[in-house]
Design a protein around this motif. Sequence first.
Motif, PDB file in Angstrom:
ATOM      1  N   THR A 191       0.831  -1.215   0.000  1.00 46.45           N
ATOM      2  CA  THR A 191       0.000   0.000   0.000  1.00 46.45           C
ATOM      3  C   THR A 191       0.861   1.260   0.000  1.00 46.45           C
ATOM      4  OG1 THR A 191      -0.121   0.120   2.432  1.00 46.45           O
ATOM      5  CG2 THR A 191      -1.860  -1.133   1.293  1.00 46.45           C
ATOM      6  N   SER A 192       2.073   1.198   0.547  1.00 45.51           N
ATOM      7  CA  SER A 192       3.023   2.292   0.755  1.00 45.51           C
ATOM      8  C   SER A 192       2.717   3.008   2.065  1.00 45.51           C
ATOM      9  CB  SER A 192       3.053   3.304  -0.398  1.00 45.51           C
ATOM     10  OG  SER A 192       2.145   4.365  -0.174  1.00 45.51           O
ATOM     11  N   THR A 193       3.637   3.856   2.463  1.00 49.81           N
ATOM     12  CA  THR A 193       3.543   4.505   3.775  1.00 49.81           C
ATOM     13  C   THR A 193       2.620   5.718   3.789  1.00 49.81           C
ATOM     14  OG1 THR A 193       5.561   5.746   3.230  1.00 49.81           O
ATOM     15  CG2 THR A 193       5.812   3.742   4.553  1.00 49.81           C
ATOM     16  N   VAL A 194       1.926   5.994   2.709  1.00 43.11           N
ATOM     17  CA  VAL A 194       0.947   7.086   2.762  1.00 43.11           C
ATOM     18  C   VAL A 194      -0.361   6.625   3.406  1.00 43.11           C
ATOM     19  CG1 VAL A 194       1.934   8.282   0.787  1.00 43.11           C
ATOM     20  CG2 VAL A 194       0.051   6.659   0.434  1.00 43.11           C
ATOM     21  N   TYR A 195      -0.424   5.321   3.746  1.00 43.90           N
ATOM     22  CA  TYR A 195      -1.564   4.782   4.472  1.00 43.90           C
ATOM     23  C   TYR A 195      -1.072   4.158   5.774  1.00 43.90           C
ATOM     24  CZ  TYR A 195      -3.528   5.145  -0.203  1.00 43.90           C
ATOM     25  OH  TYR A 195      -3.915   5.620  -1.438  1.00 43.90           O
ATOM     26  N   LEU A 196      -1.965   4.024   6.740  1.00 48.19           N
ATOM     27  CA  LEU A 196      -1.602   3.361   7.991  1.00 48.19           C
ATOM     28  C   LEU A 196      -1.296   1.889   7.739  1.00 48.19           C
ATOM     29  CD1 LEU A 196      -4.283   4.864  10.412  1.00 48.19           C
ATOM     30  CD2 LEU A 196      -1.807   5.259  10.498  1.00 48.19           C
ATOM     31  N   LEU A 197      -0.235   1.410   8.356  1.00 47.17           N
ATOM     32  CA  LEU A 197       0.166   0.006   8.248  1.00 47.17           C
ATOM     33  C   LEU A 197       0.261  -0.576   9.659  1.00 47.17           C
ATOM     34  CD1 LEU A 197       2.881   0.532   5.520  1.00 47.17           C
ATOM     35  CD2 LEU A 197       0.895  -0.945   5.251  1.00 47.17           C
ATOM     36  N   ARG A 198      -0.703  -1.399  10.026  1.00 47.43           N
ATOM     37  CA  ARG A 198      -0.758  -1.937  11.381  1.00 47.43           C
ATOM     38  C   ARG A 198       0.510  -2.723  11.737  1.00 47.43           C
ATOM     39  NH1 ARG A 198      -4.779  -2.410  14.965  1.00 47.43           N
ATOM     40  NH2 ARG A 198      -6.229  -1.654  13.374  1.00 47.43           N
ATOM     41  N   GLY A 199       0.952  -3.585  10.817  1.00 44.82           N
ATOM     42  CA  GLY A 199       2.137  -4.391  11.104  1.00 44.82           C
ATOM     43  C   GLY A 199       3.373  -3.538  11.292  1.00 44.82           C
ATOM     44  N   GLN A 200       3.462  -2.434  10.557  1.00 43.73           N
ATOM     45  CA  GLN A 200       4.602  -1.531  10.685  1.00 43.73           C
ATOM     46  C   GLN A 200       4.604  -0.856  12.054  1.00 43.73           C
ATOM     47  OE1 GLN A 200       5.369   2.418   8.408  1.00 43.73           O
ATOM     48  NE2 GLN A 200       6.065   0.789   7.038  1.00 43.73           N
ATOM     49  N   VAL A 201       3.441  -0.399  12.499  1.00 45.16           N
ATOM     50  CA  VAL A 201       3.339   0.247  13.805  1.00 45.16           C
ATOM     51  C   VAL A 201       3.676  -0.749  14.914  1.00 45.16           C
ATOM     52  CG1 VAL A 201       1.749   1.334  15.444  1.00 45.16           C
ATOM     53  CG2 VAL A 201       1.654   1.940  13.016  1.00 45.16           C
ATOM     54  N   GLU A 202       3.157  -1.958  14.805  1.00 43.33           N
ATOM     55  CA  GLU A 202       3.410  -2.973  15.839  1.00 43.33           C
ATOM     56  C   GLU A 202       4.894  -3.310  15.929  1.00 43.33           C
ATOM     57  OE1 GLU A 202      -0.943  -5.253  15.542  1.00 43.33           O
ATOM     58  OE2 GLU A 202       0.833  -6.097  14.539  1.00 43.33           O
ATOM     59  N   LEU A 203       5.548  -3.459  14.772  1.00 40.16           N
ATOM     60  CA  LEU A 203       6.979  -3.779  14.785  1.00 40.16           C
ATOM     61  C   LEU A 203       7.792  -2.603  15.318  1.00 40.16           C
ATOM     62  CD1 LEU A 203       9.188  -5.817  14.128  1.00 40.16           C
ATOM     63  CD2 LEU A 203       9.259  -4.891  11.804  1.00 40.16           C
TER      64      LEU A 203
END
Length: 425
Positions: free
Chosen positions: A76-88
Amino acid sequence: MSDLLARHRAVMPNWLALYYNEPIEIVSGKGNRVVDANGKSYLDFFAGILTNMIGYDVAEVRDAVERQIATGVVHTSTVYLLRGQVELAEKIARLSGIPDAKVFFTNSGTEANETALLLATYARKTDQILAMRQSYHGRSFGTVAVTSNRSWKNNSLSPLNVHFLHGADRHLTQFRGMSDEQYIAACVDDLRHVLATAVGGDVAAIIAEPIQGVGGFTMAPDGLFRAYQEVLAEQGILFISDEVQTGWGRTGSSFFGIQNHGVTPDMMTFAKGLGNGFAVGGVVARGDLMDNLHAVGLATFGGNPVAMAAANATLDYVLDHDLQANAAKTGAIIIDGLREAAPRLPVVGDVRGKGLMFAVELVGPDGSPSPELAAKFMEETKKLGLLAGKGGLYGHTIRMAPPLTLTEEEAREGLGIIVTALESL
């Protein structure tokens, strides 16, 4: 295989190195072993250059990736929220020990180091960087500038003004025979002299590998970087720890390599093992440094949903199974065994390492570095069913870093193969 090799050479660059006189194609893997296209099995002591950190065909990682792919969203790219990215990022920020830490994800260690250098030079408004002799930080324009190994530098052009320090070069005449305390004192004196003579005005940062990867797992004695940090702090100079190879418990004695020195850096870069083969890298830094950039930024592929699924599962696996403790235990079996065997093996110039990160220097009859013996060693271990890596300033060092899931039985098996290969030399 000869057909695939010919096709490789026809379309891939000549400088893309291949191991072995007859290179192998790895077609499958399970646990800590891989199988080549001819059906030969190998105990893997190099792990895709320290990247397959918890081995092959790990159910937890596979299932996490398959669940993400099943959603139909692989990007999706980082212009959208990424749950897995925030959790990591939450996990890494907590583990780093860096105050008010924030995380930016990239695709590789090279990209991560570029980001850290940008953050440091922007914050300090200077292009001056300190780095270590024999270091390696990547293959891009900026990271080559802070790399101190002629074999990996195509030119001297640089976006940075770099000064190189001592710290992992105790083989030099002026340092031989020194105790750790004496060597640290000599290096600190040299650092102060560099700051008094070689630099002009402010310095942005020092970037250092706690254990030098391409350098052949050479390392500063514990405490040197703490002594360096005390000097650098007097001038506000930032500390970047390149944890691309030393992170996630590999050294056994600490979760990040720099912690062996009692240092909490301003930034740490990471990559390789975190995704257990999936492309992921990044920087964890003080929040004020990370937030300081004024221009808009993003990462198209950095921190993508599939890589984040793999990385979250991998990091959870490392923590849940206490693989740092396993690295300390199994690494000691191998390192102690190699040191015990070394006195009767005249081709061994040095044995060094921490945890599951260890190396053997190979030397000729006069004690000089022998890349020829290193090449022969690689062929011998290939025959005996073990994959190893090469490195060192002179190409004479065998460096090995098995998956952190290595068992005690596999550690003893690998030790036996290494000693047998050394005996054959």
